[in-house]
Design a protein around this motif. Sequence first.
Motif, PDB file in Angstrom:
ATOM      1  N   LYS A 131       0.809  -1.209   0.000  1.00  0.00           N
ATOM      2  CA  LYS A 131       0.000   0.000   0.000  1.00  0.00           C
ATOM      3  C   LYS A 131       0.849   1.269   0.000  1.00  0.00           C
ATOM      4  CE  LYS A 131      -3.428  -2.842   0.482  1.00  0.00           C
ATOM      5  NZ  LYS A 131      -3.200  -3.730   1.596  1.00  0.00           N
TER       6      LYS A 131
ATOM      7  N   VAL B 117      -0.418   5.270  -0.445  1.00  0.00           N
ATOM      8  CA  VAL B 117      -0.305   6.309   0.585  1.00  0.00           C
ATOM      9  C   VAL B 117       0.420   7.508  -0.011  1.00  0.00           C
ATOM     10  CG1 VAL B 117       0.380   6.816   2.947  1.00  0.00           C
ATOM     11  CG2 VAL B 117       0.039   4.464   2.270  1.00  0.00           C
TER      12      VAL B 117
ATOM     13  N   ARG C 107       0.176  12.405  11.376  1.00  0.00           N
ATOM     14  CA  ARG C 107      -1.268  12.395  11.150  1.00  0.00           C
ATOM     15  C   ARG C 107      -1.861  10.988  11.108  1.00  0.00           C
ATOM     16  NH1 ARG C 107      -1.124  17.430   7.774  1.00  0.00           N
ATOM     17  NH2 ARG C 107      -2.297  16.574   6.022  1.00  0.00           N
ATOM     18  N   PHE C 108      -1.078  10.039  10.607  1.00  0.00           N
ATOM     19  CA  PHE C 108      -1.619   8.685  10.439  1.00  0.00           C
ATOM     20  C   PHE C 108      -1.185   7.764  11.565  1.00  0.00           C
ATOM     21  CE2 PHE C 108      -1.834   9.027   5.482  1.00  0.00           C
ATOM     22  CZ  PHE C 108      -2.715  10.076   5.608  1.00  0.00           C
ATOM     23  N   HIS C 109      -0.552   8.369  12.552  1.00  0.00           N
ATOM     24  CA  HIS C 109       0.059   7.585  13.617  1.00  0.00           C
ATOM     25  C   HIS C 109      -0.807   6.453  14.148  1.00  0.00           C
ATOM     26  CE1 HIS C 109       1.251   6.786  17.836  1.00  0.00           C
ATOM     27  NE2 HIS C 109       2.411   6.694  17.259  1.00  0.00           N
TER      28      HIS C 109
ATOM     29  N   PHE D  42      -3.185   4.714  12.739  1.00  0.00           N
ATOM     30  CA  PHE D  42      -3.665   3.640  11.866  1.00  0.00           C
ATOM     31  C   PHE D  42      -2.732   3.258  10.728  1.00  0.00           C
ATOM     32  CE2 PHE D  42      -4.907   5.928   8.064  1.00  0.00           C
ATOM     33  CZ  PHE D  42      -5.100   7.234   8.513  1.00  0.00           C
ATOM     34  N   TRP D  43      -1.561   3.880  10.679  1.00  0.00           N
ATOM     35  CA  TRP D  43      -0.640   3.522   9.589  1.00  0.00           C
ATOM     36  C   TRP D  43       0.812   3.839   9.935  1.00  0.00           C
ATOM     37  CZ3 TRP D  43      -2.768   0.675   5.909  1.00  0.00           C
ATOM     38  CH2 TRP D  43      -1.966   0.293   4.833  1.00  0.00           C
ATOM     39  N   ASN D  44       1.745   3.213   9.257  1.00  0.00           N
ATOM     40  CA  ASN D  44       3.158   3.559   9.391  1.00  0.00           C
ATOM     41  C   ASN D  44       3.943   3.129   8.157  1.00  0.00           C
ATOM     42  OD1 ASN D  44       2.866   0.693  10.339  1.00  0.00           O
ATOM     43  ND2 ASN D  44       5.087   0.905  10.305  1.00  0.00           N
ATOM     44  N   GLU D  45       4.966   3.879   7.882  1.00  0.00           N
ATOM     45  CA  GLU D  45       5.876   3.538   6.783  1.00  0.00           C
ATOM     46  C   GLU D  45       7.279   3.932   7.226  1.00  0.00           C
ATOM     47  OE1 GLU D  45       5.090   1.990   3.996  1.00  0.00           O
ATOM     48  OE2 GLU D  45       2.918   2.323   3.852  1.00  0.00           O
TER      49      GLU D  45
ATOM     50  N   GLU E  18      -8.201  -5.247   7.542  1.00  0.00           N
ATOM     51  CA  GLU E  18      -7.164  -4.554   8.316  1.00  0.00           C
ATOM     52  C   GLU E  18      -6.232  -5.565   8.966  1.00  0.00           C
ATOM     53  OE1 GLU E  18     -10.370  -4.522   9.192  1.00  0.00           O
ATOM     54  OE2 GLU E  18     -10.539  -5.208  11.262  1.00  0.00           O
ATOM     55  N   SER E  19      -4.994  -5.162   9.204  1.00  0.00           N
ATOM     56  CA  SER E  19      -4.109  -6.056   9.945  1.00  0.00           C
ATOM     57  C   SER E  19      -3.792  -5.434  11.286  1.00  0.00           C
ATOM     58  CB  SER E  19      -2.851  -6.361   9.143  1.00  0.00           C
ATOM     59  OG  SER E  19      -1.875  -5.393   9.382  1.00  0.00           O
ATOM     60  N   VAL E  20      -3.868  -6.239  12.289  1.00  0.00           N
ATOM     61  CA  VAL E  20      -3.830  -5.786  13.670  1.00  0.00           C
ATOM     62  C   VAL E  20      -3.067  -6.835  14.478  1.00  0.00           C
ATOM     63  CG1 VAL E  20      -5.320  -5.586  15.687  1.00  0.00           C
ATOM     64  CG2 VAL E  20      -5.992  -4.489  13.561  1.00  0.00           C
TER      65      VAL E  20
END
Lengths: 182, 182
Positions: free
Chosen positions: B5, B9, B31-33, B35-38, B92-94
């Motif tokens: 993804k 993004v 901002r995406f802390h 629900f997301w990270n890269e 989603e992955s959790v």
Amino acid sequence: MKSAKTKYVILGLLSESALSGYEIKRIIDIRFHFFWNESYGQIYPELKSLTKSGLIQSMPCEGAVQGKVKHALTESGRSVLMEWLAEPVEKESVRFELLLKMYFSKELEAGIMIRHLTDFSDSHRRQLDILEQFQRELAIIGDPAGNHKDILQVISFGEKVYRAYLDWSAEAVAYLKGREKT
Amino acid sequence: MKSAKTKYVILGLLSESALSGYEIKRIIDIRFHFFWNESYGQIYPELKSLTKSGLIQSMPCEGAVQGKVKHALTESGRSVLMEWLAEPVEKESVRFELLLKMYFSKELEAGIMIRHLTDFSDSHRRQLDILEQFQRELAIIGDPAGNHKDILQVISFGEKVYRAYLDWSAEAVAYLKGREKT
DNA sequence: GGGACCATGTAAATAGTTACATGATTAA
DNA sequence: TTAATCATGTAACTATTTACATGGTCCC
């Protein structure tokens, strides 16, 4: 990714009873569904490596039907597990593609986003039902090992979080429907 | 993992404004802390590959301070983004190490588990505060691009979910304190 | 005899992190 | 002048998925 957790999930599950690789996978898929996942490609190699390092013991299944193997925790395996349990918890990892789409959806037709949200909502409603059913089952059957309460506590997490998802998606759909009309 | 993804993004962020790799990373972190990270190791190579395939255009920054490069979305980049937005959302992955530990904690000293839970609770309380502050800031500054509402909707997800976490951890601590006393 | 599920496993590919190298700019 | 932060990037490693191969068992 300081360390892979596959190792500890296996150790943890084997601390309750001896299991085959296939059974480990099934338990993770069913019971841990809402907060964990592992694939065969991780489980089987890890079982091999845990056997080699003496943390588990593996013996062919008694019924000896086919190649079925049961794995049991050793004493050193148990102490490695206990050490890990006491260590600080690493930050959870979470990735929601849905929120990414929501965030970027300004120019997207509202109907499409609403569809994504209802799919999300439907699937979590189903998951919540499964969780509640599992909860009822635990209440009905006895609790010989005395660990139902810890398990129920974990299920409670799933319930609360899923309810938050459902609550949010209803709100988001309402917002988009409003946006659609204008 | 049908497709990474990271690509989308980046495309999504560039759909709002031209950005450098460093800026992209910062936005995701802040901002995406929730629900997301890269990581840079994904972003920079992806920027290169997106440039090569013509989905973004990269030019040295005007101020031309140093090697700083701004990346902008091209028309084909925009259409790839729109296509992805319309596609069904993957699950989603959790992964919650905390729940794993809770599940296996039967023989662990309650105090240790309580410590894990309070750490969890403290860190999410801080995150919730940050989210609420960001929300207030959005309300104060104007909304020229008209996308504040979509962003607020995403923040609302974080709030609801974090509140569920806090609610649950208080409950879990109470349960463990009860267990401890017996 | 066929379909569902039990059962074990591997190889290749992909995804993602970590640690490092490099150097400019800003503000104390 | 030093520390923080801005800024780009890569190599090596680790983690994870996916797709496949193989065969047994159970039940209709």
